[in-house]
Enzyme design. Structure first.
Site, PDB file in Angstrom:
ATOM      1  N   GLU A  62      -1.834  -0.100  13.376  1.00  0.00           N
ATOM      2  CA  GLU A  62      -3.023   0.301  12.626  1.00  0.00           C
ATOM      3  C   GLU A  62      -4.297   0.075  13.435  1.00  0.00           C
ATOM      4  OE1 GLU A  62      -3.438  -2.028   9.068  1.00  0.00           O
ATOM      5  OE2 GLU A  62      -4.774  -0.553   8.162  1.00  0.00           O
ATOM      6  N   GLU A 119       0.841  -1.191   0.000  1.00  0.00           N
ATOM      7  CA  GLU A 119       0.000   0.000   0.000  1.00  0.00           C
ATOM      8  C   GLU A 119       0.885   1.253   0.000  1.00  0.00           C
ATOM      9  OE1 GLU A 119      -4.340   0.860   1.905  1.00  0.00           O
ATOM     10  OE2 GLU A 119      -3.355  -0.999   2.394  1.00  0.00           O
TER      11      GLU A 119
HETATM   12  C1  BGC Z   1      -5.144   2.195   4.853  1.00  0.00           C
HETATM   13  C2  BGC Z   1      -5.646   3.245   5.799  1.00  0.00           C
HETATM   14  C3  BGC Z   1      -6.636   4.040   5.029  1.00  0.00           C
HETATM   15  C4  BGC Z   1      -7.761   3.093   4.755  1.00  0.00           C
HETATM   16  C5  BGC Z   1      -8.974   3.669   4.153  1.00  0.00           C
HETATM   17  C6  BGC Z   1      -6.281   1.285   4.574  1.00  0.00           C
HETATM   18  O1  BGC Z   1      -5.960   0.222   3.788  1.00  0.00           O
HETATM   19  O2  BGC Z   1      -4.035   1.569   5.332  1.00  0.00           O
HETATM   20  O3  BGC Z   1      -4.910   3.670   6.771  1.00  0.00           O
HETATM   21  O4  BGC Z   1      -6.972   5.247   5.559  1.00  0.00           O
HETATM   22  O5  BGC Z   1      -7.352   1.977   4.030  1.00  0.00           O
HETATM   23  O6  BGC Z   1      -9.968   3.294   4.936  1.00  0.00           O
END
Ligand code: BGC
Length: 873
Positions: A722, A459
């Protein structure tokens, strides 16, 4: 001896009576120290006032800018207190030219300071026609030899890649950037870097070689223009074009997520030097230029900023070695190895280990994070570090190693945008310090030319909510204005015709359609933060239209003042909050910011229009989401109440009750725990402090049971997670996600007590209001603002409270000394009473007034350093 003593003597004299104000220091241009290659036609200047007296200020300044021997701007004496954001107003600045500048100022007694030491800025290539070079591609190495007929006196290289490049001249790497060019919306802007390569070139044959990597663009192309001035006055330009040659080099594959494979047997010794027999090299192809405009990179580049030695090495299986670098970070591994040619040494990277000590890569999802080095052999030590990838990791798995590796076989190279640390926070409470450390590492490892969400899995995108939620904490811990100035341009460049912006900037595969309002509001929020913390008015001018269009987009999605559209809302919570409530909160805030920005810019009609819009949304919000039976908003979740309370949306008569309801839910409903996701978590802390609930905020901030920040660090986190949950496995559970790092703002602003003032932004007026809470015995914060250093430390023993403060010259502060329930409060500064028997005692330098409130003594002070001691009964 005398020669060296004299300047010292001079400095001592200057610092006593002759010149109470010393020369200004810390000169910056466009927020950067001596920047190379800027392309702002009228750059802004910043300096820091130095003065030995308290209460010092600037009443006038003079700036002189010279290009060569010509003065291009002498401002003359300008009556103004501005020492930041001062806009160049001289002759047009020219492409490729170096300028030097100096500044002096007059203080409150109309005494002129000496001039500062000169600072420099170097203009980049200002127009498209300044570029003679062409975009080229071919194999992943391109080169060109050229001859100079004299020694260069000055040479600049302007280079950009889509994606990454490494430029080498005469056998050496030019500059110290890595992972350049930055990640931008390439169809709008491609950033070039400017290097001073004067010392790398010589009379006679020279060579330039460029290695190309995929980067974010998944393409390999570059443009290079080297402009040389020689002793004999001649000017020569070496520019990439169809005459450059290309070949496939030792990098067999490179990918940001997957890693790099490097076969050292395929190196061509001397490829980046003159005199290569390059018959086997092919001509390059000309690449269609990217759509984006070539613009100067005007932010700190990505660099290798530190090396981490391994703390531990284990071998959970034969031939498998696991290294623990002790810290989750972004970067790569440097390998030292000796062995037979063709041996393939493999390095895999991860955040986690299994219980048996082997590497756990499950949460990286599809990112392979694997580098392979194939030895050239020959009996010598070989060292390798990748160029065109980076990993988020703490552990490295080493396999295929010839022989037995040692602890120093590997080191971790820490790689991120090289933003200068600008602050520090520490306290008597260990868990707070551990959380602070995790915040700092987490933020740093997610500044990779854009603010990313995470550093390890497939990501690493500029997710916009993540970015704005940790943005203020980043601004306190690092020198961020140039970085966010660039990011705001990225946002602007990503805005659609309908005013919407994407969830990730640059727009990438995860960002479908318009952003969730909580994500897209990063646009107005960063504009606001830049103004509040740096006093940046130009940002307001540049983006007023963009944030207005974003707000209009939300209006186009609203019905009766409510934006129901939501994708993520209060993301990763324990208890969910209705999406429309979160979206409408940000809709209100966007409108309110537009109104405030319009007012600052003197756009009266817009200020009124958006002020009215905000007021209507506020009414609609209350009508739609308030439940009078419960004194609660939305679902009654903590975030449902935090958001309206934070922005003062509730009417006065229900505010207290809904605050009480929120408090009860935290304390009794959840045994002093939070149930919020990332959105509620950010605003809860300032809300608690503003409403006199700092003790509760402190309990939450220092808790170590689930869910809490303390829980993360007690479970081994070296960067914030997270999720509140201690989770591993293939699902979404990054162990380096800075978005919960928003609490870092509260450490500086509430515990150390360093606050800006909305009416006089950029720390021109400072509010010092430390929260002396529960069992906290001391706290200390330092912040390098655009005006100089602010620091605030306090400590207590028994009933005595001591506060040490520094306020930069040119700023003023109001100091809130807490009474903490004492009567007959006495406040002394360095032994002299300033508050006694219920009144202000004048006479102490720098302290102009004082007043008493129910809970505080509030003193008005000027610049300087102070030590306050407060006693009472
Ligand atoms: C990310 C987040 C992001 C989110 C959106 C995730 O996969 O890592 O931090 O804001 O997607 O909801």
């Amino acid at each position: 001896m005398h020669m060296t003593l004299r300047p010292l003597l001079y400095a001592t004299l200057a610092s006593t009576s002759l010149w109470a104000q010393l020369a200004p220091s810390g000169l910056r241009c466009e927020y950067l120290t001596d920047p190379m290659g800027i392309d702002t036609p009228n750059p802004r200047f910043f300096w820091i006032l130095q003065h030995t007296q308290r209460g010092a200020s600037q009443t006038a300044y003079q700036i002189v800018v010279s290009g060569g021997n010509e003065v291009v701007w002498d401002s003359g004496r300008v009556a103004s207190p501005a020492s930041t954001q001062v806009v160049y107003a001289g002759k047009p600045l020219q492409s490729g030219k170096i300028y030097s500048w100096k500044v002096r100022y007059w203080d409150q007694a109309d005494q002129a300071s000496p001039y500062s030491a000169p600072a420099h800025f170097d203009m980049g290539l200002l127009t498209a026609s300044d570029w003679q070079a062409k975009w080229i591609r071919g194999g992943n190495q391109v080169r060109k030899e050229f001859t100079l007929d004299a020694k260069p006196v000055r040479a600049r290289a302007y280079v950009a890649g889509i994606g990454y490049y490494e430029m080498r001249i005469n056998g050496r790497k030019a500059g110290d950037h890595v992972l350049d060019s930055p990640y931008t919306p390439y169809d709008k802007r491609v950033l070039y870097s400017t290097y001073d390569v004067t010392d790398m070139l010589h009379a006679g044959p020279n060579a330039v070689g460029v290695m190309l990597g995929e980067g974010w663009f998944a393409s390999r192309a570059a443009i290079v223009q080297i402009q040389v001035e020689m002793e004999n006055g001649r000017r020569v330009t070496i520019a990439s074009d169809a005459t450059w040659k290309s070949a496939q080099g030792p990098i067999l594959s490179d990918s940001i997520y997957n890693g790099e494979t490097y076969d050292a047997r395929k190196e061509t010794p001397g490829w980046d030097r003159a005199g290569l027999q390059d018959a086997a090299w092919e001509p390059v192809s000309l690449n269609d230029p990217p759509k984006g405009v070539l613009s100067a990179q005007m932010m700190p580049p990505i660099r290798v900023v530190a090396s981490l030695p391994a703390l531990k090495m284990t071998s959970p299986k034969p031939g498998v070695w696991i290294y623990d670098l002790g810290q989750n970070f972004s970067g790569w591994t440097r390998l030292k190895v000796r062995g037979p040619a063709g041996t393939a040494v493999k390095l895999r990277h991860a955040e986690l280990l299994y219980d048996d000590g082997t590497l756990n890569v499950e949460n990286l999802r599809t990112a392979r994070a694997t580098d392979v080095y194939i030895l050239k052999g020959g009996g010598e030590d070989e060292t390798y570090e990748p160029r065109f990838t980076y990993h988020g990791f703490r552990y490295v798995e080493l396999t295929g190693f010839p022989g037995t590796p040692q602890m120093d076989t590997l080191t971790g190279e820490v790689v991120h945008s090289d933003v200068r640390p600008s602050g520090g926070f520490s306290s008597s409470k260990t868990v707070l310090n551990q959380v602070q450390r995790s915040i700092v590492w987490g933020i740093a490892s997610n500044l990779e030319s854009i603010p990313t969400d995470c550093n390890q899995r497939d990501e690493r995108m500029g997710w916009m909510a993540d970015a704005h939620l940790y943005g203020e904490a980043a601004m306190l811990n690092f020198d961020m204005p140039a970085f966010y100035t660039n990011f705001l341009r990225d946002i602007r460049d990503s805005q659609d015709d309908d005013g919407s912006v994407p969830d990730t900037v640059p727009r990438a595969r995860f960002a479908r359609g318009p952003a969730d309002p909580a994500w897209g509001s990063a646009y107005p929020l960063f504009v606001l933060y830049m103004y509040q913390r740096y006093g940046d008015r130009r940002i307001l001018e540049e983006h007023f239209d963009g944030i207005r269009r974003w707000t209009d987009f939300l209006t186009s999605r609203a019905s009766d003042g409510i934006v129901s559209f939501s994708k993520y809302g209060d993301w990763v919570p324990i208890e969910t909050t209705p999406g429309p409530l979160v979206s409408t909160f940000y809709y209100y805030w966007s409108a309110d910011i537009v109104a405030r920005v319009a007012a600052v810019l003197g756009k009266q009609a817009e200020a009124e229009r958006y002020g009215k819009l905000a007021a209507d949304i506020r009414t609609a919000f209350h009508k739609k989401f308030f439940n009078p039976d419960l004194n609660s908003y939305g679902s009654g979740s903590q975030t449902s109440n935090i958001l309206p309370l934070f922005l003062n949306l509730p009417p006065d008569d229900v505010r207290g009750a809904s605050m009480g309801r929120l408090r009860n839910d935290i304390v009794y409903g959840h045994n002093t725990h939070m149930t919020t996701g990332i959105v509620g978590a950010k605003y809860l802390f300032p809300l608690l402090t503003r409403t006199g609930n700092s003790d509760l905020a402190y309990e939450l901030a220092t808790d170590t049971s689930y869910p809490s920040w303390g829980y993360m660090v007690e479970h081994g986190a070296t960067t914030l997670w997270e999720l509140w949950q201690d989770k591993t496995g293939p699902s979404m559970n990054s162990h380096n996600h800075p978005m919960f790092g928003s609490i870092g703002t509260w450490f500086y602003e509430a515990l150390a007590g360093i606050n800006f003032d909305d009416q006089e932004p950029g720390y021109s007026r400072i509010r010092i209001a430390p929260q002396v809470v529960r069992d906290l015995n001391w706290a200390s914060g330092t912040l390098e603002t655009v005006r100089g250093t602010v620091s605030s430390s306090w400590s207590r023993s028994g009933a005595a409270l001591r506060m040490e403060l520094t306020i930069p010259a040119g700023s003023v502060a109001e100091v809130h000394v807490p009474k903490l329930g004492l009567n007959d409060v006495v406040v002394e500064e360095a032994g002299r009473a300033v508050w006694k028997a219920g009144k202000f005692e004048p006479g102490v330098a720098g302290i102009s007034s004082g007043k008493e409130t129910a809970s505080e003594i509030v003193l008005e002070i000027g610049s300087g350093s102070y030590v306050f001691e407060r006693a009472g009964n």
